[in-house]
Design a protein around this motif. Structure first.
Motif, PDB file in Angstrom:
ATOM      1  N   GLY A 148       0.517  -0.681  -0.099  1.00 52.82           N
ATOM      2  CA  GLY A 148       0.046   0.731  -0.109  1.00 52.82           C
ATOM      3  C   GLY A 148       0.784   0.985  -0.241  1.00 52.82           C
ATOM      4  N   THR A 149       2.043   1.241   0.981  1.00 49.22           N
ATOM      5  CA  THR A 149       2.666   2.531   0.917  1.00 49.22           C
ATOM      6  C   THR A 149       3.581   2.306  -0.100  1.00 49.22           C
ATOM      7  N   THR A 151       2.624   1.492  -3.473  1.00 41.00           N
ATOM      8  CA  THR A 151       2.113   2.350  -4.286  1.00 41.00           C
ATOM      9  C   THR A 151       1.263   3.592  -4.398  1.00 41.00           C
ATOM     10  N   ALA A 152       1.309   4.515  -3.219  1.00 41.87           N
ATOM     11  CA  ALA A 152       0.680   5.412  -2.656  1.00 41.87           C
ATOM     12  C   ALA A 152       2.442   6.695  -2.990  1.00 41.87           C
ATOM     13  N   THR A 267      -5.805   3.681  -7.133  1.00 42.01           N
ATOM     14  CA  THR A 267      -6.849   3.924  -5.860  1.00 42.01           C
ATOM     15  C   THR A 267      -7.706   2.221  -6.449  1.00 42.01           C
ATOM     16  N   LEU A 270      -4.717   0.133  -4.223  1.00 45.98           N
ATOM     17  CA  LEU A 270      -3.864   0.701  -2.766  1.00 45.98           C
ATOM     18  C   LEU A 270      -5.582  -0.217  -1.674  1.00 45.98           C
ATOM     19  N   GLY A 324      -4.265  -5.490  -7.275  1.00 42.28           N
ATOM     20  CA  GLY A 324      -3.180  -4.991  -5.466  1.00 42.28           C
ATOM     21  C   GLY A 324      -3.094  -6.276  -4.285  1.00 42.28           C
TER      22      GLY A 324
END
Length: 480
Positions: A148-149, A151-152, A267, A270, A324
């Motif tokens: 997640g991080t 990707t962000a 998005t 995530l 994801g």
């Protein structure tokens, strides 16, 4: 205390922070490096050389790199690699300041950065199971946060930051990435040391690399986990090659709208990373992987048939969610079942297969769009993904996952088949026989029936009575 309520160790927080900082720097360079190349030339082939140089190390040295990581101290490999990449980025920054930057220099830097990424990523993949005690539930939670991080940081924050920093000076984004690597190196160096796996010292590097690749190809579960990203890369690169053209010609959207489509996909990624652990507990890891692969194929099919940008954005978001979740569940399972002394080679072999498949996807997408229609690559990609899902469904079934997790459990773990005492084993076998025999009265559920024997029982997957062979439990791949 069960793994479902265990907390991640403090060392993971430092690793998570280090990878977040490094991913942010990667996003900065990902945007800045092509823009820097564009200030030097408008030749598409020269720009392609810079882009391709970063992937070449995986194609040339993927399995050998994994064998080296299995020989080296993994924590040291990570921080030394990050420190070296920080120093490396100072070279093009200095060349920019001296006005001697060139395409060959940028290509060389991209190649060496990719080589550093090979060693760091492989070492990090092998180090994480040691840090978390190879606990499947902790590995899923940890990989969910890391994915997640990543990707962000590299998908959302990094590229705009790289473009903005480039306006301050051509060397600024390179120096920013160098600082991120240096900070990551300091954090990784503070992590607890992991035991180095014992290897047979007389084996050559090539033989050890071959053993790692053979371990993947001879194990049905690991082969299924490797085939999905490999076939997926063919499909997704075929889509990516023509996505901008498809968005412009078929959906009628411009540059800003195309950026929104990519944002929708990120998005979804995530969201998928966030719900991966829930899916694994609810459906079982094997079934969850099959479902997410099917979702990806159906989403690309929906994208191909999308009548407007809104449906296309929704399809890309759903596809991103499937990707994801897959990229959390698959690596977590691999880390839980592969012996520590083979982890680097198995991880690098799987990654190399995926990287080698990508160019074929790009070529396939361009050829189909030229020969037929811009939608043809999308329909073909959907067909590939759905076919791959059907083929690998039995290879990564809950039954295989449960057997592999039971075999990978430590010998003194109650989940390991050989660790049960004779009384417990007779009780389990007796309850199994009672369930298979007809009863004269109403059906009764045996109170001693084992539910989900093995680590994955805490995720709700049904267990199976079979297990891997003693050779496989000892770290040697048995026949598939």
């Amino acid at each position: 205390m069960t793994s479902g309520v265990r907390k991640l160790p403090t060392g993971f927080g430092r690793l998570w922070t280090a990878q977040t900082i490094s991913s942010l720097g990667d996003g900065v360079t990902h945007a800045a490096l092509p823009l820097l190349a564009l200030t030097l030339t408008r030749d598409p082939m020269a720009l392609a050389v810079v882009t391709a140089a970063g992937t070449l190390p995986w194609l040339l040295f993927g399995v050998l790199g994994g064998a080296l990581v299995d020989r080296w101290d993994r924590r040291r490999t990570m921080w030394v690699t990050d420190a070296a990449r920080a120093v490396l980025l100072a070279i093009p920054a200095a060349a920019t300041a001296l006005d001697v930057l060139s395409i060959p220099l940028l290509a060389a830097v991209a190649f060496l950065l990719g080589l550093g990424g090979l060693f760091f990523d492989t070492a990090a993949t092998a180090y994480l199971p040691d840090l978390l005690g190879r606990d499947p539930a902790l590995l899923e939670r940890a990989n969910s946060r890391l994915r997640g991080t990543q990707t962000a940081a590299s998908g959302f924050a990094g590229p705009p930051a790289g473009s903005a920093l480039l306006t301050l000076g051509r060397a600024v984004p390179l120096l920013a990435d160098a600082v991120s690597f240096a900070l990551s190196a300091l954090l990784v160096r503070s992590l607890p040391a992991a035991p180095r796996p014992a290897l047979q010292a007389r084996e050559s590097l090539l033989r050890q690399a071959r053993a790692g690749a053979s371990y993947v190809f001879r194990d049905q579960l690991l082969l299924g986990l490797a085939l999905r990203p490999a076939v997926g890369n063919i499909a997704f690169l075929a889509v990516e090659t023509v996505l901008a053209l498809f968005a412009h010609d078929r959906l009628g959207i411009g540059t800003f709208g195309f950026g929104l489509l990519l944002t929708a996909e990120a998005t979804g990624g995530l969201l998928g990373a966030g719900i991966a652990s829930f899916l694994g507990r609810r459906l079982g890891t094997g079934t969850a992987l099959t479902c997410t692969a099917a979702v990806e194929g159906l989403a690309i099919l929906g994208l191909a048939a999308a009548p407007n940008p809104y449906v296309a954005g929704l399809a890309l978001a759903v596809c991103g969610a499937g990707m994801g979740a897959t990229m959390v569940l698959g690596p977590s399972l691999r880390q839980a079942i592969v012996p520590a002394h083979l982890m680097g080679r198995v991880a690098s072999t799987s990654r190399m297969l995926a990287m080698c498949a990508a160019p074929f996807g790009a070529f396939l997408g361009g050829w189909l769009a030229t020969s037929y229609d811009v939608r043809a690559p999308l329909y073909t990609a959907a067909g590939l993904l759905l076919t791959m899902t059907a083929i690998t469904a039995t290879m990564t079934s809950n039954r295989r996952v449960e057997a592999a997790l039971r075999a990978a459990a430590p010998a003194d773990d109650p989940d390991h088949p050989e660790s049960r005492d004779p009384v417990q084993e007779r009780a389990i076998q007796g309850s199994a026989r009672s369930l298979s025999q007809p009863t004269a009265g109403p059906a009764r559920r045996s109170p001693s029936r084992p539910r989900g024997v093995g680590r994955r029982s805490r995720s709700g997957c049904p267990s199976q009575p079979d297990a891997l062979t003693p050779d496989q439990r000892g770290g040697r791949p048995g026949p598939s």
